[in-house]
Design an enzyme around this catalytic site. Structure first.
Site, PDB file in Angstrom:
ATOM      1  CE  LYS A   1      -2.003  -0.972   3.942  1.00 42.92           C
ATOM      2  NZ  LYS A   1      -1.356  -2.278   4.234  1.00 42.92           N
TER       3      LYS A   1
ATOM      4  NE  ARG B   1      -4.617  -1.043   9.487  1.00 38.00           N
ATOM      5  CZ  ARG B   1      -3.550  -0.583   8.835  1.00 38.00           C
ATOM      6  NH1 ARG B   1      -3.532   0.630   8.359  1.00 38.00           N
ATOM      7  NH2 ARG B   1      -2.504  -1.347   8.664  1.00 38.00           N
TER       8      ARG B   1
ATOM      9  NE  ARG C   1       7.084  -2.579   6.423  1.00 40.38           N
ATOM     10  CZ  ARG C   1       5.745  -2.597   6.358  1.00 40.38           C
ATOM     11  NH1 ARG C   1       5.118  -1.960   5.397  1.00 40.38           N
ATOM     12  NH2 ARG C   1       5.058  -3.248   7.267  1.00 40.38           N
TER      13      ARG C   1
ATOM     14  NE  ARG D   1       5.885  -0.247  10.079  1.00 43.25           N
ATOM     15  CZ  ARG D   1       4.777  -0.344   9.338  1.00 43.25           C
ATOM     16  NH1 ARG D   1       4.772   0.132   8.099  1.00 43.25           N
ATOM     17  NH2 ARG D   1       3.696  -0.908   9.818  1.00 43.25           N
TER      18      ARG D   1
ATOM     19  NE  ARG E   1       1.497  -4.732  11.248  1.00 47.68           N
ATOM     20  CZ  ARG E   1       2.680  -4.680  10.640  1.00 47.68           C
ATOM     21  NH1 ARG E   1       3.720  -5.262  11.183  1.00 47.68           N
ATOM     22  NH2 ARG E   1       2.813  -4.032   9.509  1.00 47.68           N
TER      23      ARG E   1
HETATM   24  P1  ADP Z   1       2.205  -1.791   3.218  1.00 45.80           P
HETATM   25  O1  ADP Z   1       2.170  -0.296   3.220  1.00 45.80           O
HETATM   26  O2  ADP Z   1       1.013  -2.391   2.552  1.00 45.80           O
HETATM   27  O3  ADP Z   1       2.443  -2.377   4.557  1.00 45.80           O
HETATM   28  P2  ADP Z   1       4.803  -1.522   1.853  1.00 45.80           P
HETATM   29  O4  ADP Z   1       4.559  -0.686   0.655  1.00 45.80           O
HETATM   30  O5  ADP Z   1       5.486  -0.912   3.010  1.00 45.80           O
HETATM   31  O6  ADP Z   1       3.424  -2.238   2.319  1.00 45.80           O
HETATM   32  O7  ADP Z   1       5.624  -2.815   1.365  1.00 45.80           O
HETATM   33  C1  ADP Z   1       6.058  -3.821   2.283  1.00 45.80           C
HETATM   34  C2  ADP Z   1       7.478  -4.250   1.905  1.00 45.80           C
HETATM   35  O8  ADP Z   1       7.439  -4.987   0.680  1.00 45.80           O
HETATM   36  C3  ADP Z   1       8.469  -3.112   1.671  1.00 45.80           C
HETATM   37  O9  ADP Z   1       9.739  -3.552   2.068  1.00 45.80           O
HETATM   38  C4  ADP Z   1       8.400  -2.898   0.145  1.00 45.80           C
HETATM   39  O10 ADP Z   1       9.634  -2.368  -0.353  1.00 45.80           O
HETATM   40  C5  ADP Z   1       8.179  -4.319  -0.347  1.00 45.80           C
HETATM   41  N1  ADP Z   1       7.339  -4.390  -1.557  1.00 45.80           N
HETATM   42  C6  ADP Z   1       6.192  -3.706  -1.795  1.00 45.80           C
HETATM   43  N2  ADP Z   1       5.688  -4.005  -3.012  1.00 45.80           N
HETATM   44  C7  ADP Z   1       6.538  -4.922  -3.558  1.00 45.80           C
HETATM   45  C8  ADP Z   1       6.574  -5.626  -4.807  1.00 45.80           C
HETATM   46  N3  ADP Z   1       5.615  -5.467  -5.738  1.00 45.80           N
HETATM   47  N4  ADP Z   1       7.605  -6.477  -5.018  1.00 45.80           N
HETATM   48  C9  ADP Z   1       8.562  -6.668  -4.074  1.00 45.80           C
HETATM   49  N5  ADP Z   1       8.600  -6.031  -2.882  1.00 45.80           N
HETATM   50  C10 ADP Z   1       7.588  -5.167  -2.618  1.00 45.80           C
HETATM   51  P1  ADP Z   2       0.818  -1.797   7.608  1.00 44.86           P
HETATM   52  O1  ADP Z   2      -0.237  -1.715   6.570  1.00 44.86           O
HETATM   53  O2  ADP Z   2       2.119  -2.316   7.105  1.00 44.86           O
HETATM   54  O3  ADP Z   2       0.367  -2.516   8.843  1.00 44.86           O
HETATM   55  P2  ADP Z   2       0.493   1.035   8.471  1.00 44.86           P
HETATM   56  O4  ADP Z   2       1.587   2.013   8.473  1.00 44.86           O
HETATM   57  O5  ADP Z   2      -0.688   1.305   7.612  1.00 44.86           O
HETATM   58  O6  ADP Z   2       1.191  -0.339   8.123  1.00 44.86           O
HETATM   59  O7  ADP Z   2      -0.060   0.838   9.970  1.00 44.86           O
HETATM   60  C1  ADP Z   2       0.802   0.542  11.040  1.00 44.86           C
HETATM   61  C2  ADP Z   2       0.028   0.465  12.334  1.00 44.86           C
HETATM   62  O8  ADP Z   2      -0.532   1.753  12.650  1.00 44.86           O
HETATM   63  C3  ADP Z   2      -1.156  -0.485  12.350  1.00 44.86           C
HETATM   64  O9  ADP Z   2      -0.800  -1.829  12.618  1.00 44.86           O
HETATM   65  C4  ADP Z   2      -2.014   0.108  13.469  1.00 44.86           C
HETATM   66  O10 ADP Z   2      -1.482  -0.216  14.744  1.00 44.86           O
HETATM   67  C5  ADP Z   2      -1.806   1.605  13.261  1.00 44.86           C
HETATM   68  N1  ADP Z   2      -2.839   2.135  12.337  1.00 44.86           N
HETATM   69  C6  ADP Z   2      -2.626   2.635  11.091  1.00 44.86           C
HETATM   70  N2  ADP Z   2      -3.782   2.984  10.511  1.00 44.86           N
HETATM   71  C7  ADP Z   2      -4.758   2.683  11.422  1.00 44.86           C
HETATM   72  C8  ADP Z   2      -6.194   2.780  11.422  1.00 44.86           C
HETATM   73  N3  ADP Z   2      -6.849   3.244  10.339  1.00 44.86           N
HETATM   74  N4  ADP Z   2      -6.860   2.388  12.525  1.00 44.86           N
HETATM   75  C9  ADP Z   2      -6.214   1.920  13.603  1.00 44.86           C
HETATM   76  N5  ADP Z   2      -4.880   1.777  13.679  1.00 44.86           N
HETATM   77  C10 ADP Z   2      -4.160   2.165  12.596  1.00 44.86           C
END
Ligand code: ADP
Ligand code: ADP
Ligand code: ZN
Length: 215
Positions: free
Chosen positions: A13, A88, A127, A160, A171
């Site tokens: 995302k 979410r 990541r 992180r 999660r």
């Molecule tokens: P999210 O915001 O959904 O948690 P991220 O964009 O942070 O996901 O991506 C999670 C990890 O996977 C990061 O280390 C990112 O660089 C990697 N990643 C994201 N998309 C791809 C892809 N299409 N191919 C390989 N690695 C990816």
């Molecule tokens: P990822 O998609 O990789 O889990 P995010 O950066 O979107 O990463 O979110 C990280 C954390 O921040 C979540 O696991 C949650 O604890 C908190 N968080 C983010 N967005 C929300 C939301 N909309 N509602 C509640 N908690 C949130």
């Protein structure tokens, strides 16, 4: 263009949202990033939120809705915005509908990035994130030019606090029980678009663009 980017943790995302806001020049609202920034800046809301975040739990709907409500009040969100990681829960989705209704607008599309759990675990383990600008890297698929240093701002890269095995498991459970029901909610509104996230960064983005160009 008012869009949501959804998907399980690690689906891509943040990475895809960064590309979208860069090419379409629209403001990005990432609740996760806002909480992490507030924590880095020692703000009370960030310190409170991190208690939940590090264990993989969601921050309360109340705190999160208020954060987004205040953000949407700024002028730059009038024409377009991208929401990443919010809503979410169904409660948040209903709250967002209320905020948008007040603004006299609605969502144009929900981009849902899909992936298998194996891939998600692998991605989150590898990541790395920039402490300064939030840019995201991957130890194999998106390596920084210099190890441990952000290409964009030379900030320090870190892992992180919630990208630990235990937290990732939690999660994913929460995603299944609390967030997945939202897909049905948006599908019924006819604005849900599923994207295969298990492809290269560029291919995923190309698939998203096919949706966005027709909005
Ligand atoms: P999210 O915001 O959904 O948690 P991220 O964009 O942070 O996901 O991506 C999670 C990890 O996977 C990061 O280390 C990112 O660089 C990697 N990643 C994201 N998309 C791809 C892809 N299409 N191919 C390989 N690695 C990816
Ligand atoms: P990822 O998609 O990789 O889990 P995010 O950066 O979107 O990463 O979110 C990280 C954390 O921040 C979540 O696991 C949650 O604890 C908190 N968080 C983010 N967005 C929300 C939301 N909309 N509602 C509640 N908690 C949130
Ligand atoms: Zn940086």
């Amino acid at each position: 263009m008012k869009i949501l980017v959804m998907g399980p943790p690690g689906a891509g995302k943040g990475s895809q949202s960064a590309k979208i806001v860069d090419s379409y020049k629209i403001p990005s609202i990432s609740t996760g990033q806002m909480f992490r920034n507030a924590y880095e800046d020692n703000e009370p809301i960030g310190i409170e939120a991190m208690k939940y975040i590090k264990n993989g739990e969601l921050v309360s709907d109340e705190i999160t809705n208020e954060l987004v409500r205040l953000r949407l009040q700024k002028n730059d969100t009038e024409r377009s915005f991208l929401l990443d990681g919010y809503p979410r829960t169904v409660t948040q989705a209903v709250a967002l509908d209320g905020m948008l209704k007040k603004m006299g607008t609605d969502l144009s599309a929900v981009i849902n990035i899909l992936s298998s759990n194996d891939v998600l675990f692998e991605r989150m383990e590898a990541r790395r994130v920039c402490k300064e600008c939030g840019a995201t890297y991957h130890l194999v698929f998106k390596k920084p030019v210099v190890e441990g240093v952000c290409d964009k701002c030379s900030g320090e890269l870190y892992q992180r606090a919630d990208d630990t095995l235990e937290s990732v498991k939690r999660r994913l459970e929460i995603y299944e029980t609390k967030t997945k029901p939202l897909l049905d909610y948006y599908d019924k509104k006819g604005i849900l678009y599923n994207i295969n996230g298990m492809q290269s960064f560029d291919k995923v983005y190309a698939d998203i663009e096919l949706v966005l160009r027709d909005l």
